[in-house]
Design a protein around this motif. Structure first.
Motif, mmCIF file in Angstrom:
data_model
loop_
_atom_site.group_PDB
_atom_site.id
_atom_site.type_symbol
_atom_site.label_atom_id
_atom_site.label_comp_id
_atom_site.label_asym_id
_atom_site.label_seq_id
_atom_site.Cartn_x
_atom_site.Cartn_y
_atom_site.Cartn_z
ATOM 1 N N PHE A 133 8.014 -11.183 -41.274
ATOM 2 C CA PHE A 133 8.669 -9.887 -41.175
ATOM 3 C C PHE A 133 7.963 -8.848 -42.040
ATOM 4 O O PHE A 133 7.379 -9.175 -43.078
ATOM 5 N N SER A 134 8.064 -7.605 -41.637
ATOM 6 C CA SER A 134 7.545 -6.504 -42.439
ATOM 7 C C SER A 134 8.190 -6.512 -43.817
ATOM 8 O O SER A 134 9.401 -6.700 -43.953
ATOM 9 N N GLY A 135 7.374 -6.344 -44.856
ATOM 10 C CA GLY A 135 7.876 -6.376 -46.220
ATOM 11 C C GLY A 135 8.072 -7.768 -46.763
ATOM 12 O O GLY A 135 8.553 -7.944 -47.895
ATOM 13 N N ASP A 136 7.713 -8.782 -45.966
ATOM 14 C CA ASP A 136 7.830 -10.193 -46.366
ATOM 15 C C ASP A 136 9.240 -10.591 -46.763
ATOM 16 O O ASP A 136 9.436 -11.472 -47.608
ATOM 17 N N VAL A 137 10.243 -9.950 -46.159
ATOM 18 C CA VAL A 137 11.612 -10.422 -46.353
ATOM 19 C C VAL A 137 11.783 -11.719 -45.571
ATOM 20 O O VAL A 137 11.015 -12.037 -44.655
ATOM 21 N N ASP A 138 12.788 -12.522 -45.941
ATOM 22 C CA ASP A 138 12.992 -13.818 -45.300
ATOM 23 C C ASP A 138 13.881 -13.751 -44.075
ATOM 24 O O ASP A 138 13.743 -14.561 -43.151
ATOM 25 N N VAL A 139 14.815 -12.803 -44.072
ATOM 26 C CA VAL A 139 15.838 -12.752 -43.035
ATOM 27 C C VAL A 139 15.991 -11.310 -42.571
ATOM 28 O O VAL A 139 16.003 -10.383 -43.383
ATOM 29 N N VAL A 140 16.131 -11.112 -41.259
ATOM 30 C CA VAL A 140 16.411 -9.784 -40.721
ATOM 31 C C VAL A 140 17.479 -9.905 -39.642
ATOM 32 O O VAL A 140 17.899 -11.003 -39.265
ATOM 33 N N GLN A 141 17.906 -8.751 -39.134
ATOM 34 C CA GLN A 141 18.916 -8.681 -38.088
ATOM 35 C C GLN A 141 18.235 -8.605 -36.724
ATOM 36 O O GLN A 141 17.292 -7.844 -36.531
ATOM 37 N N ILE A 142 18.704 -9.407 -35.784
ATOM 38 C CA ILE A 142 18.135 -9.349 -34.441
ATOM 39 C C ILE A 142 18.426 -7.974 -33.841
ATOM 40 O O ILE A 142 19.466 -7.363 -34.102
ATOM 41 N N GLU A 143 17.521 -7.487 -33.038
ATOM 42 C CA GLU A 143 17.664 -6.160 -32.462
ATOM 43 C C GLU A 143 18.945 -6.063 -31.641
ATOM 44 O O GLU A 143 19.327 -6.982 -30.919
ATOM 45 N N GLY A 144 19.632 -4.943 -31.803
ATOM 46 C CA GLY A 144 20.790 -4.651 -30.983
ATOM 47 C C GLY A 144 22.132 -5.059 -31.541
ATOM 48 O O GLY A 144 23.163 -4.712 -30.974
ATOM 49 N N PRO A 146 24.707 -4.743 -34.800
ATOM 50 C CA PRO A 146 24.886 -3.940 -36.015
ATOM 51 C C PRO A 146 24.684 -4.746 -37.290
ATOM 52 O O PRO A 146 24.995 -5.948 -37.341
ATOM 53 N N ALA A 147 24.185 -4.085 -38.322
ATOM 54 C CA ALA A 147 23.808 -4.767 -39.557
ATOM 55 C C ALA A 147 24.985 -5.425 -40.256
ATOM 56 O O ALA A 147 24.805 -6.401 -40.997
ATOM 57 N N ASP A 148 26.207 -4.916 -40.060
ATOM 58 C CA ASP A 148 27.346 -5.527 -40.743
ATOM 59 C C ASP A 148 27.897 -6.736 -39.995
ATOM 60 O O ASP A 148 28.830 -7.387 -40.461
ATOM 61 N N ASP A 149 27.306 -7.069 -38.873
ATOM 62 C CA ASP A 149 27.688 -8.286 -38.155
ATOM 63 C C ASP A 149 26.704 -9.384 -38.535
ATOM 64 O O ASP A 149 25.611 -9.483 -37.974
ATOM 65 N N THR A 150 27.082 -10.231 -39.485
ATOM 66 C CA THR A 150 26.136 -11.199 -40.044
ATOM 67 C C THR A 150 25.761 -12.302 -39.058
ATOM 68 O O THR A 150 24.822 -13.047 -39.310
ATOM 69 N N PHE A 151 26.459 -12.397 -37.943
ATOM 70 C CA PHE A 151 26.054 -13.386 -36.941
ATOM 71 C C PHE A 151 24.762 -12.996 -36.258
ATOM 72 O O PHE A 151 24.223 -13.760 -35.456
ATOM 73 N N GLY A 152 24.214 -11.809 -36.569
ATOM 74 C CA GLY A 152 22.955 -11.375 -35.985
ATOM 75 C C GLY A 152 21.732 -11.665 -36.833
ATOM 76 O O GLY A 152 20.622 -11.304 -36.460
ATOM 77 N N LEU A 153 21.888 -12.358 -37.969
ATOM 78 C CA LEU A 153 20.753 -12.640 -38.850
ATOM 79 C C LEU A 153 19.910 -13.798 -38.321
ATOM 80 O O LEU A 153 20.425 -14.725 -37.695
ATOM 81 N N TYR A 154 18.599 -13.742 -38.619
ATOM 82 C CA TYR A 154 17.729 -14.876 -38.308
ATOM 83 C C TYR A 154 16.551 -14.898 -39.268
ATOM 84 O O TYR A 154 16.198 -13.891 -39.888
ATOM 85 N N GLY A 155 15.931 -16.081 -39.387
ATOM 86 C CA GLY A 155 14.802 -16.276 -40.289
ATOM 87 C C GLY A 155 15.183 -17.123 -41.482
ATOM 88 O O GLY A 155 16.365 -17.313 -41.792
ATOM 89 N N GLY A 156 14.184 -17.676 -42.158
ATOM 90 C CA GLY A 156 14.413 -18.525 -43.325
ATOM 91 C C GLY A 156 13.215 -19.398 -43.594
ATOM 92 O O GLY A 156 12.074 -19.022 -43.293
ATOM 93 N N ASP A 157 13.463 -20.592 -44.134
ATOM 94 C CA ASP A 157 12.357 -21.472 -44.518
ATOM 95 C C ASP A 157 12.495 -22.895 -43.990
ATOM 96 O O ASP A 157 11.806 -23.803 -44.444
ATOM 97 N N ASN A 158 13.379 -23.098 -43.018
ATOM 98 C CA ASN A 158 13.601 -24.437 -42.479
ATOM 99 C C ASN A 158 12.925 -24.568 -41.121
ATOM 100 O O ASN A 158 13.513 -24.263 -40.079
#
Length: 396
Positions: A133-144, A146-158
């Motif tokens: 990801f841009s900025g080397d963050v581990d987790v971002v929100q899938i497109e579309g 809203p950011a306050d809906d945490t079920f839209g997060l993806y990414g990590g180290d597994n």
């Protein structure tokens, strides 16, 4: 829709509406099974949350309601959730529109075809596998979403994360608009890990991409995309799995068979895309073979292509991807192409569009063949079960 926000623990709402039709909304409860003696209707976004596994029986039909933006219907498997959706060749699991007149026990309705798209959302699977990801963050929100809906997060180290089992699934007529210029893909895979099984998946008549891989390490095999509105197979954010045995049949509104992007951060990874047959369309405005963009890294091999226009190309889009080609980070195996009328040399199909970086030998692994004389490409018989095979008369 309020049933799936991060601060709302309301359970799924399932309401029988007669004739074995069940409306579904909100979060799926533990131990839920959708059975093939019912049709399940997605009312906006239905979420399989962390720690929950949803089972869908072979032969089950799931229909999405119409709606755009926040009202778009979709089934979302959130990080830590699992979907156990195992169809068969004779009883596939079908995701389609509420407008489809398909009934229980059928594999196709009669009132929609490959020109009917955007009638609901799609299937979204999100995991904990690495992405770039841009900025080397581990987790971002899938497109579309809203950011306050945490079920839209993806990414990590597994890298071996497991989001479930997906076999013999047909996804039709989706791609509802969720924001300006932003439609849902038929199948969205965000940070999905290699512990997930994805086999025998079909996407038909989706407005946006057929299947998009946002990072992750999942392998996927026996894929078919027909008449998508944008790209059939789309790779982003350093996806590092293998796509094996795929068929793409472009429709009148299709863009690329393959669109391949690279990492957005410093983390890198390389894909493998092999054993694919891609079929062009003479009337589409775009209809390209493939576009390799940003700093794509990986290998594409054993590709058979026919039916394209003389203006269609396999493109290195910019300096970054051309540099990766020169450095051996982006490689190509055998391509066999039926030359369109007006093209006499197969290497003319391979175009370097980089502004300043020159390449040599791009297209040298390709050869011209007559239609049907190919020695590479997909084993199409493995996709004979698909709706597209029957509807389009593909002859698998």
């Amino acid at each position: 829709f309020t049933g799936c926000s991060s601060d709302d623990d309301a359970p799924v709402i399932t309401a029988p509406v007669g004739d074995n039709v069940i409306n579904v909304s909100g979060e799926v409860s533990p131990g839920t099974t959708w059975t093939n003696d019912n049709i399940y209707v997605l009312n906006q976004k239905v979420v399989v949350p962390s720690g929950v596994e949803l089972t869908i029986e072979a032969g089950t039909i799931v229909k999405g309601k119409e709606g755009n933006g926040s009202l778009a219907s979709a089934l979302i498997v959130a990080q830590g959730g699992k979907l156990n959706a195992v169809g068969t060749a004779t009883e596939p699991i079908i995701f389609t529109s509420i407008n489809d007149n398909i009934e229980i026990g059928q594999t196709a309705g009669t009132n929609l075809d490959e020109t009917n798209s955007g009638l609901w959302g799609g299937l979204i699977v999100l995991g904990y596998a690495p992405c770039s990801f841009s900025g080397d963050v581990d987790v971002v929100q899938i497109e579309g979403i809203p950011a306050d809906d945490t079920f839209g997060l993806y990414g990590g180290d597994n890298a071996t994360d497991n989001s479930g089992v997906y076999k013999y699934i047909s996804i039709r007529h989706g791609g509802a608009l969720i924001g300006e210029g932003n439609e849902i893909n038929g199948l969205t895979l965000g940070g999905v890990g290699s512990g997930t099984v994805i086999e025998n998946i079909e996407v038909v008549a989706n407005v946006d991409d057929g299947i998009e891989f946002f990072g992750g390490t999942v392998n996927a095999s026996n894929l078919l995309v027909w008449a998508q509105g944008d790209d059939a197979l789309d790779i982003d954010q350093a996806y590092s799995g293998t796509i094996d045995n795929a068929v793409v049949v472009l429709g009148a509104n299709s863009d690329h068979a393959f669109e391949i992007d690279g990492p957005e951060g410093t983390a890198t990874g390389g894909f493998t895309l092999k054993n694919a047959t891609i079929v062009g369309n003479a009337v589409t405005q775009n209809g390209e073979y493939a576009d390799y963009r940003s700093s794509a890294m990986g290998r594409t091999e054993n590709i058979y292509a026919y039916g394209f226009k003389d203006s269609s190309d396999v493109e290195l889009d910019n300096d970054g991807v051309a540099t990766n080609y020169n450095d051996g980070l982006l490689t190509f195996g055998a391509w066999e192409i039926v030359l369109p009328a007006g093209v006499s040399d197969v290497m003319d199909i391979f175009a370097n569009k980089a502004e300043t970086v020159m390449v040599s030998g791009f297209g040298s692994t390709a050869s011209a063949v007559t239609e049907g004389a190919n020695t590479v490409g997909a084993t199409t018989s493995l996709l004979s079960w698909t709706y597209a095979n029957a509807k389009a008369g593909l002859g698998f």
